[in-house]
Motif scaffolding. Structure first.
Motif, PDB file in Angstrom:
ATOM      1  N   GLN A 162      10.839  11.331   3.050  1.00 37.42           N
ATOM      2  CA  GLN A 162       9.572  10.720   2.659  1.00 37.42           C
ATOM      3  C   GLN A 162       9.637  10.134   1.250  1.00 37.42           C
ATOM      4  O   GLN A 162       9.076   9.065   0.982  1.00 37.42           O
ATOM      5  CB  GLN A 162       8.453  11.745   2.754  1.00 37.42           C
ATOM      6  CG  GLN A 162       8.101  12.163   4.172  1.00 37.42           C
ATOM      7  CD  GLN A 162       7.649  10.987   5.021  1.00 37.42           C
ATOM      8  OE1 GLN A 162       6.776  10.215   4.624  1.00 37.42           O
ATOM      9  NE2 GLN A 162       8.252  10.832   6.191  1.00 37.42           N
TER      10      GLN A 162
ATOM     11  N   VAL B 248       0.854  -1.187   0.000  1.00 41.39           N
ATOM     12  CA  VAL B 248       0.000   0.000   0.000  1.00 41.39           C
ATOM     13  C   VAL B 248       0.892   1.240   0.000  1.00 41.39           C
ATOM     14  O   VAL B 248       1.800   1.361   0.820  1.00 41.39           O
ATOM     15  CB  VAL B 248      -0.924   0.015   1.245  1.00 41.39           C
ATOM     16  CG1 VAL B 248      -1.749   1.297   1.270  1.00 41.39           C
ATOM     17  CG2 VAL B 248      -1.830  -1.205   1.244  1.00 41.39           C
ATOM     18  N   TYR B 249       0.629   2.170  -0.940  1.00 39.61           N
ATOM     19  CA  TYR B 249       1.424   3.394  -1.013  1.00 39.61           C
ATOM     20  C   TYR B 249       0.786   4.468  -0.132  1.00 39.61           C
ATOM     21  O   TYR B 249      -0.435   4.612  -0.095  1.00 39.61           O
ATOM     22  CB  TYR B 249       1.510   3.899  -2.447  1.00 39.61           C
ATOM     23  CG  TYR B 249       2.152   2.934  -3.406  1.00 39.61           C
ATOM     24  CD1 TYR B 249       3.100   2.015  -2.979  1.00 39.61           C
ATOM     25  CD2 TYR B 249       1.800   2.932  -4.757  1.00 39.61           C
ATOM     26  CE1 TYR B 249       3.688   1.128  -3.863  1.00 39.61           C
ATOM     27  CE2 TYR B 249       2.379   2.047  -5.650  1.00 39.61           C
ATOM     28  CZ  TYR B 249       3.325   1.144  -5.190  1.00 39.61           C
ATOM     29  OH  TYR B 249       3.906   0.258  -6.072  1.00 39.61           O
ATOM     30  N   GLU B 250       1.613   5.208   0.568  1.00 37.06           N
ATOM     31  CA  GLU B 250       1.165   6.297   1.424  1.00 37.06           C
ATOM     32  C   GLU B 250       0.797   7.510   0.561  1.00 37.06           C
ATOM     33  O   GLU B 250       1.624   8.015  -0.204  1.00 37.06           O
ATOM     34  CB  GLU B 250       2.295   6.666   2.401  1.00 37.06           C
ATOM     35  CG  GLU B 250       2.028   7.871   3.270  1.00 37.06           C
ATOM     36  CD  GLU B 250       0.852   7.645   4.203  1.00 37.06           C
ATOM     37  OE1 GLU B 250      -0.088   8.469   4.156  1.00 37.06           O
ATOM     38  OE2 GLU B 250       0.874   6.654   4.949  1.00 37.06           O
ATOM     39  N   VAL B 251      -0.458   7.980   0.687  1.00 37.15           N
ATOM     40  CA  VAL B 251      -0.938   9.070  -0.159  1.00 37.15           C
ATOM     41  C   VAL B 251      -0.123  10.341   0.055  1.00 37.15           C
ATOM     42  O   VAL B 251       0.182  11.061  -0.902  1.00 37.15           O
ATOM     43  CB  VAL B 251      -2.439   9.347   0.104  1.00 37.15           C
ATOM     44  CG1 VAL B 251      -2.909  10.593  -0.659  1.00 37.15           C
ATOM     45  CG2 VAL B 251      -3.274   8.146  -0.320  1.00 37.15           C
ATOM     46  N   ARG B 252       0.257  10.630   1.290  1.00 38.12           N
ATOM     47  CA  ARG B 252       1.026  11.854   1.542  1.00 38.12           C
ATOM     48  C   ARG B 252       2.371  11.813   0.817  1.00 38.12           C
ATOM     49  O   ARG B 252       2.836  12.832   0.319  1.00 38.12           O
ATOM     50  CB  ARG B 252       1.246  12.028   3.045  1.00 38.12           C
ATOM     51  CG  ARG B 252      -0.007  12.444   3.808  1.00 38.12           C
ATOM     52  CD  ARG B 252       0.225  12.438   5.288  1.00 38.12           C
ATOM     53  NE  ARG B 252       0.517  11.084   5.776  1.00 38.12           N
ATOM     54  CZ  ARG B 252       0.806  10.795   7.048  1.00 38.12           C
ATOM     55  NH1 ARG B 252       0.871  11.767   7.943  1.00 38.12           N
ATOM     56  NH2 ARG B 252       1.039   9.556   7.408  1.00 38.12           N
ATOM     57  N   ARG B 253       2.971  10.644   0.732  1.00 35.37           N
ATOM     58  CA  ARG B 253       4.242  10.528   0.010  1.00 35.37           C
ATOM     59  C   ARG B 253       4.025  10.639  -1.495  1.00 35.37           C
ATOM     60  O   ARG B 253       4.836  11.237  -2.206  1.00 35.37           O
ATOM     61  CB  ARG B 253       4.925   9.207   0.365  1.00 35.37           C
ATOM     62  CG  ARG B 253       5.392   9.144   1.814  1.00 35.37           C
ATOM     63  CD  ARG B 253       5.879   7.765   2.194  1.00 35.37           C
ATOM     64  NE  ARG B 253       6.087   7.697   3.640  1.00 35.37           N
ATOM     65  CZ  ARG B 253       6.051   6.575   4.360  1.00 35.37           C
ATOM     66  NH1 ARG B 253       5.815   5.412   3.749  1.00 35.37           N
ATOM     67  NH2 ARG B 253       6.255   6.615   5.661  1.00 35.37           N
TER      68      ARG B 253
ATOM     69  N   LEU C 139       9.078   6.288   0.037  1.00 31.64           N
ATOM     70  CA  LEU C 139       8.195   5.907  -1.067  1.00 31.64           C
ATOM     71  C   LEU C 139       8.948   5.042  -2.070  1.00 31.64           C
ATOM     72  O   LEU C 139       8.399   4.049  -2.584  1.00 31.64           O
ATOM     73  CB  LEU C 139       7.651   7.163  -1.747  1.00 31.64           C
ATOM     74  CG  LEU C 139       6.751   6.934  -2.965  1.00 31.64           C
ATOM     75  CD1 LEU C 139       5.504   6.146  -2.586  1.00 31.64           C
ATOM     76  CD2 LEU C 139       6.361   8.265  -3.614  1.00 31.64           C
TER      77      LEU C 139
ATOM     78  N   ARG D 219       1.764  12.419  -2.855  1.00 30.26           N
ATOM     79  CA  ARG D 219       1.529  13.836  -3.134  1.00 30.26           C
ATOM     80  C   ARG D 219       2.852  14.603  -3.192  1.00 30.26           C
ATOM     81  O   ARG D 219       3.012  15.525  -4.004  1.00 30.26           O
ATOM     82  CB  ARG D 219       0.625  14.447  -2.066  1.00 30.26           C
ATOM     83  CG  ARG D 219       0.353  15.912  -2.347  1.00 30.26           C
ATOM     84  CD  ARG D 219      -0.605  16.564  -1.393  1.00 30.26           C
ATOM     85  NE  ARG D 219      -0.491  18.002  -1.577  1.00 30.26           N
ATOM     86  CZ  ARG D 219      -0.035  18.833  -0.659  1.00 30.26           C
ATOM     87  NH1 ARG D 219       0.338  18.402   0.523  1.00 30.26           N
ATOM     88  NH2 ARG D 219       0.053  20.124  -0.917  1.00 30.26           N
TER      89      ARG D 219
ATOM     90  N   GLU E 163       9.002   1.630  -0.797  1.00 30.71           N
ATOM     91  CA  GLU E 163       7.693   0.985  -0.942  1.00 30.71           C
ATOM     92  C   GLU E 163       7.475   0.501  -2.372  1.00 30.71           C
ATOM     93  O   GLU E 163       6.969  -0.599  -2.604  1.00 30.71           O
ATOM     94  CB  GLU E 163       6.578   1.978  -0.571  1.00 30.71           C
ATOM     95  CG  GLU E 163       6.486   2.308   0.907  1.00 30.71           C
ATOM     96  CD  GLU E 163       5.442   3.375   1.194  1.00 30.71           C
ATOM     97  OE1 GLU E 163       5.164   3.607   2.381  1.00 30.71           O
ATOM     98  OE2 GLU E 163       4.918   3.971   0.234  1.00 30.71           O
TER      99      GLU E 163
ATOM    100  N   THR F 160      -1.469   9.596  -9.296  1.00 30.62           N
ATOM    101  CA  THR F 160      -1.698  10.376  -8.081  1.00 30.62           C
ATOM    102  C   THR F 160      -2.636  11.535  -8.348  1.00 30.62           C
ATOM    103  O   THR F 160      -3.480  11.871  -7.510  1.00 30.62           O
ATOM    104  CB  THR F 160      -0.357  10.889  -7.516  1.00 30.62           C
ATOM    105  OG1 THR F 160       0.456   9.765  -7.159  1.00 30.62           O
ATOM    106  CG2 THR F 160      -0.572  11.766  -6.291  1.00 30.62           C
TER     107      THR F 160
END
Length: 304
Positions: free
Chosen positions: A37, A2-7, A41, A9, A44, A70
């Motif tokens: 960050q 799962v990718y972190e949305v904040r990263r 990513l 962005r 990830e 994104t």
């Protein structure tokens, strides 16, 4: 994985701004935090996202795949927020509006008053900013609605993740001393720029877009303007014109309120113009609060 949305962005902002420092400023982080960050990513994803080309960071093909996806993800999240907000029975909450000075006077003030009358539970906050800062704040969620402009001689490129809707187009006017002689205006009162080639020009200093338009318009008329005076204060610019020290080229909304001692004429021929637009984050238009403010801005623009 799962990718972190904040990263994601942060990677998306890096694609827009080009440097870690600029991305950090927009996202209100330190450059080291942004780098950390993005490194997380990259782990990830399991493949390189950034490569160094001399002093520049270049996005890899994998990074551009994520950037394109994104943008869709961020728009979907904005639409989800808007749909949830639309479930409320009244239009309420806080909307942050950024606008440049002439639009703040002509459009923002009456539109905010309109919103207050129609939606007492809606609070609109206003901050003054030029389009570049406004759009960065919009993408960074520091504001929700931005008033921006573009010139026909210097069109603005589309912004990632932003929707713009035109409100009005206004002419650029020649600002002339009241007793300037040697002019032969046309039947409609318009003046050809080449009639002003021998006069000193008074130009904005901080508004680089308008200054570029002034220079391009004069070059299109066959001469290079002699810029004797510059200022960031339009009151100063108009005072210099009124004192007979030169001529200028300004948008109507800027010039007319300050034209007590200045003669304003449209430009004959191609008639340069400025278009004012309202900008929102892609997907956020369904939010009732944002919709109420943009509707009020459109109503105000129609009256202007």
């Amino acid at each position: 994985m799962v990718y972190e949305v904040r990263r994601l962005r942060l990677l998306w902002e890096l694609a827009s701004h080009g440097t870690i420092a600029a991305t950090a400023e927009v996202c209100r982080l330190t450059p080291s935090a942004v780098s950390q960050q993005l490194s997380l990513l990259e782990r990830e994803v399991g493949t390189p996202l950034l490569v160094r080309d001399g002093r520049r960071l270049v996005l890899t093909e994998a990074a551009w795949v994520l950037v394109r996806r994104t943008e869709r993800v961020l728009a979907e999240l904005e639409e989800a927020r808007a749909e949830v907000a639309a479930l409320r029975s009244t239009v309420r909450g806080t909307v942050r509006l950024y606008g440049f000075p002439s639009a703040a006077v002509a459009l923002a003030a009456p539109a905010i008053a309109d919103c207050r009358s129609r939606h007492p539970d809606l609070r609109v906050l206003l901050d003054e900013a030029e389009p570049e800062r406004s759009l960065a704040a919009l993408r960074g969620h520091s504001c929700d609605v931005a008033l921006v402009y573009s010139y026909d001689l210097l069109p603005r490129l589309p912004e990632r993740g932003v929707e713009t809707r035109e409100l009005l187009t206004e002419p650029l006017l020649a600002a002339l001393p009241p007793d300037l002689g040697g002019l032969t205006p046309g039947p409609d009162g318009a003046v050809a720029l080449d009639q002003l080639r021998s006069h000193p020009w008074i130009a904005p200093r901080g508004d680089s877009a308008l200054r570029s338009v002034l220079v391009r318009a004069c070059e299109g008329a066959g001469f290079e303007p002699r810029l004797d005076y510059t200022s960031d204060d339009y009151t100063v610019l108009m005072s210099l014109v009124g004192a007979g020290l030169g001529v200028s080229l300004l948008p109507r909304l800027v010039a007319e309120p300050l034209a007590a001692d200045v003669r304003l004429c449209e430009i004959a021929g191609f008639r340069p113009s400025r278009t004012l637009s309202v900008a929102i984050r892609r997907g956020s238009g369904g939010d009732p609060a944002i919709g109420a403010l943009t509707s009020a801005l459109r109503r105000t623009a129609e009256r202007v």
